[in-house]
Write a protein that holds these residues in place. Structure first.
Motif, PDB file in Angstrom:
ATOM      1  N   MET A  71       0.839  -1.204   0.000  1.00  9.68           N
ATOM      2  CA  MET A  71       0.000   0.000   0.000  1.00  9.68           C
ATOM      3  C   MET A  71       0.869   1.248   0.000  1.00  9.68           C
ATOM      4  N   PHE A  72       1.966   1.206   0.740  1.00 11.49           N
ATOM      5  CA  PHE A  72       2.886   2.329   0.786  1.00 11.49           C
ATOM      6  C   PHE A  72       3.523   2.548  -0.595  1.00 11.49           C
ATOM      7  N   LYS A  73       3.879   1.453  -1.258  1.00 18.05           N
ATOM      8  CA  LYS A  73       4.568   1.559  -2.545  1.00 18.05           C
ATOM      9  C   LYS A  73       3.610   1.906  -3.687  1.00 18.05           C
ATOM     10  N   PHE A  74       2.438   1.267  -3.732  1.00 20.18           N
ATOM     11  CA  PHE A  74       1.550   1.409  -4.880  1.00 20.18           C
ATOM     12  C   PHE A  74       0.353   2.320  -4.645  1.00 20.18           C
ATOM     13  N   GLY A  75       0.053   2.675  -3.390  1.00 22.32           N
ATOM     14  CA  GLY A  75      -1.077   3.545  -3.090  1.00 22.32           C
ATOM     15  C   GLY A  75      -2.297   2.756  -2.628  1.00 22.32           C
ATOM     16  N   GLN A  76      -3.223   3.461  -1.972  1.00 21.24           N
ATOM     17  CA  GLN A  76      -4.392   2.803  -1.389  1.00 21.24           C
ATOM     18  C   GLN A  76      -5.415   2.361  -2.428  1.00 21.24           C
ATOM     19  N   GLN A  77      -5.484   3.031  -3.559  1.00 21.00           N
ATOM     20  CA  GLN A  77      -6.494   2.689  -4.557  1.00 21.00           C
ATOM     21  C   GLN A  77      -5.981   1.687  -5.592  1.00 21.00           C
ATOM     22  N   SER A  78      -4.750   1.251  -5.446  1.00 17.83           N
ATOM     23  CA  SER A  78      -4.177   0.287  -6.376  1.00 17.83           C
ATOM     24  C   SER A  78      -4.720  -1.110  -6.086  1.00 17.83           C
ATOM     25  N   TRP A  79      -4.799  -1.904  -7.131  1.00 19.72           N
ATOM     26  CA  TRP A  79      -5.243  -3.282  -6.997  1.00 19.72           C
ATOM     27  C   TRP A  79      -4.125  -4.180  -6.478  1.00 19.72           C
ATOM     28  N   LYS A  80      -2.878  -3.768  -6.591  1.00 12.93           N
ATOM     29  CA  LYS A  80      -1.746  -4.625  -6.234  1.00 12.93           C
ATOM     30  C   LYS A  80      -1.754  -5.051  -4.765  1.00 12.93           C
ATOM     31  N   PRO A  81      -1.984  -4.149  -3.806  1.00 14.85           N
ATOM     32  CA  PRO A  81      -2.044  -4.610  -2.410  1.00 14.85           C
ATOM     33  C   PRO A  81      -3.172  -5.610  -2.171  1.00 14.85           C
ATOM     34  N   TRP A  82      -4.313  -5.364  -2.771  1.00 10.81           N
ATOM     35  CA  TRP A  82      -5.462  -6.262  -2.623  1.00 10.81           C
ATOM     36  C   TRP A  82      -5.126  -7.643  -3.198  1.00 10.81           C
ATOM     37  N   LEU A  83      -4.539  -7.666  -4.397  1.00  6.01           N
ATOM     38  CA  LEU A  83      -4.194  -8.934  -5.045  1.00  6.01           C
ATOM     39  C   LEU A  83      -3.098  -9.677  -4.284  1.00  6.01           C
ATOM     40  N   LEU A  84      -2.095  -8.955  -3.828  1.00 12.24           N
ATOM     41  CA  LEU A  84      -1.024  -9.600  -3.065  1.00 12.24           C
ATOM     42  C   LEU A  84      -1.561 -10.214  -1.773  1.00 12.24           C
ATOM     43  N   SER A  85      -2.366  -9.458  -1.050  1.00  6.96           N
ATOM     44  CA  SER A  85      -2.910  -9.936   0.208  1.00  6.96           C
ATOM     45  C   SER A  85      -3.826 -11.140  -0.002  1.00  6.96           C
ATOM     46  N   CYS A  86      -4.702 -11.038  -0.970  1.00  3.36           N
ATOM     47  CA  CYS A  86      -5.614 -12.148  -1.276  1.00  3.36           C
ATOM     48  C   CYS A  86      -4.819 -13.373  -1.729  1.00  3.36           C
ATOM     49  N   GLY A  87      -3.818 -13.147  -2.562  1.00  3.09           N
ATOM     50  CA  GLY A  87      -2.981 -14.251  -3.034  1.00  3.09           C
ATOM     51  C   GLY A  87      -2.247 -14.944  -1.902  1.00  3.09           C
ATOM     52  N   LEU A  88      -1.742 -14.172  -0.943  1.00  4.08           N
ATOM     53  CA  LEU A  88      -1.062 -14.776   0.205  1.00  4.08           C
ATOM     54  C   LEU A  88      -2.029 -15.571   1.072  1.00  4.08           C
ATOM     55  N   ASP A  89      -3.225 -15.040   1.280  1.00  2.00           N
ATOM     56  CA  ASP A  89      -4.219 -15.771   2.071  1.00  2.00           C
ATOM     57  C   ASP A  89      -4.621 -17.082   1.394  1.00  2.00           C
ATOM     58  N   VAL A  90      -4.919 -17.020   0.112  1.00  2.00           N
ATOM     59  CA  VAL A  90      -5.329 -18.229  -0.613  1.00  2.00           C
ATOM     60  C   VAL A  90      -4.176 -19.231  -0.649  1.00  2.00           C
ATOM     61  N   SER A  91      -2.964 -18.754  -0.909  1.00  2.00           N
ATOM     62  CA  SER A  91      -1.800 -19.647  -0.944  1.00  2.00           C
ATOM     63  C   SER A  91      -1.585 -20.316   0.404  1.00  2.00           C
ATOM     64  N   SER A  92      -1.721 -19.541   1.474  1.00  2.00           N
ATOM     65  CA  SER A  92      -1.543 -20.087   2.815  1.00  2.00           C
ATOM     66  C   SER A  92      -2.551 -21.199   3.088  1.00  2.00           C
ATOM     67  N   SER A 124     -11.679  -2.493  -0.108  1.00  2.00           N
ATOM     68  CA  SER A 124     -11.353  -1.656  -1.261  1.00  2.00           C
ATOM     69  C   SER A 124     -10.089  -2.196  -1.913  1.00  2.00           C
ATOM     70  N   PRO A 125      -9.962  -2.076  -3.198  1.00  2.00           N
ATOM     71  CA  PRO A 125     -10.795  -1.401  -4.190  1.00  2.00           C
ATOM     72  C   PRO A 125     -11.909  -2.284  -4.763  1.00  2.00           C
ATOM     73  N   PHE A 126     -11.925  -3.598  -4.416  1.00  2.00           N
ATOM     74  CA  PHE A 126     -12.947  -4.485  -4.959  1.00  2.00           C
ATOM     75  C   PHE A 126     -14.337  -4.005  -4.569  1.00  2.00           C
ATOM     76  N   TYR A 127     -14.507  -3.641  -3.303  1.00  2.00           N
ATOM     77  CA  TYR A 127     -15.803  -3.174  -2.821  1.00  2.00           C
ATOM     78  C   TYR A 127     -16.244  -1.925  -3.589  1.00  2.00           C
ATOM     79  N   ASP A 128     -15.343  -0.969  -3.745  1.00  2.00           N
ATOM     80  CA  ASP A 128     -15.689   0.295  -4.401  1.00  2.00           C
ATOM     81  C   ASP A 128     -16.109   0.101  -5.854  1.00  2.00           C
ATOM     82  N   ARG A 129     -15.488  -0.840  -6.534  1.00  2.00           N
ATOM     83  CA  ARG A 129     -15.725  -0.993  -7.975  1.00  2.00           C
ATOM     84  C   ARG A 129     -16.750  -2.054  -8.326  1.00  2.00           C
TER      85      ARG A 129
END
Length: 173
Positions: A71-92, A124-129
């Protein structure tokens, strides 16, 4: 009688007065005699984890840090933090594999983590969009078509944006 109702309804708390002084503590798992003293504490020995499961647990633990850093690197509205977090949860969850050999508490934790994947729909951003418009449409359709549902659905529609901001701003469970 006043004031006793809350005390009787409260769950038993561990008394810190019985704790040993810091220099005498061993910091080891509780022994059988301690477990028998506290019957509300359902202690089960932890399951021995394979290397893959240790990696899966490490991913789960690292997820909040990875999310915040992205989020710090890509911003709060970027999809990258959401995808990374979701990917880590699913992978785990997938790396943990079959949970039948885990103890009852560990299996319940894995079920909780799996159900919490649904929370990604409200973040967010999935919820917002995507989710916001569909949830509002579903609630308003139910409120208009089913008698009595509007008493619950309309206030829910009003509070949903506030809940989303408050409860899903912090991605910790």
């Amino acid at each position: 009688m006043r004031g006793r109702g809350m005390q009787e309804a409260a769950a038993p708390k561990r008394n810190t007065c019985r704790a040993l002084p810091l220099h005498l503590r061993t910091w080891k798992l509780p022994t059988e005699d301690v477990i028998k003293e506290e019957p509300w504490c359902k202690y089960l020995p932890p399951t021995q984890l394979t290397r893959q499961r240790v990696i899966a647990e490490s991913l789960h633990i690292a997820r909040p840090l990875v999310h915040l850093a992205s989020m710090f690197k890509f911003g709060q509205q970027s999809w990258k933090p959401w995808l990374l977090s979701c990917g880590l949860d699913v992978s785990s969850i997938l790396m943990m594999g079959n949970t039948k050999d885990l103890n009852v508490n560990e299996e319940a934790e894995m079920k909780r983590r799996t159900v919490y994947l649904l929370y990604y729909l409200l973040r967010s951003p999935f919820y917002d969009r995507y989710s916001k418009s569909r949830i509002i449409f579903l609630l308003s359709a139910m409120a208009n078509k089913i008698p009595g549902v509007g008493l619950i659905a309309r206030p829910l529609m009003e509070y949903l944006p506030y809940w989303q901001q408050v409860y899903f701003y912090n991605w910790g469970y």
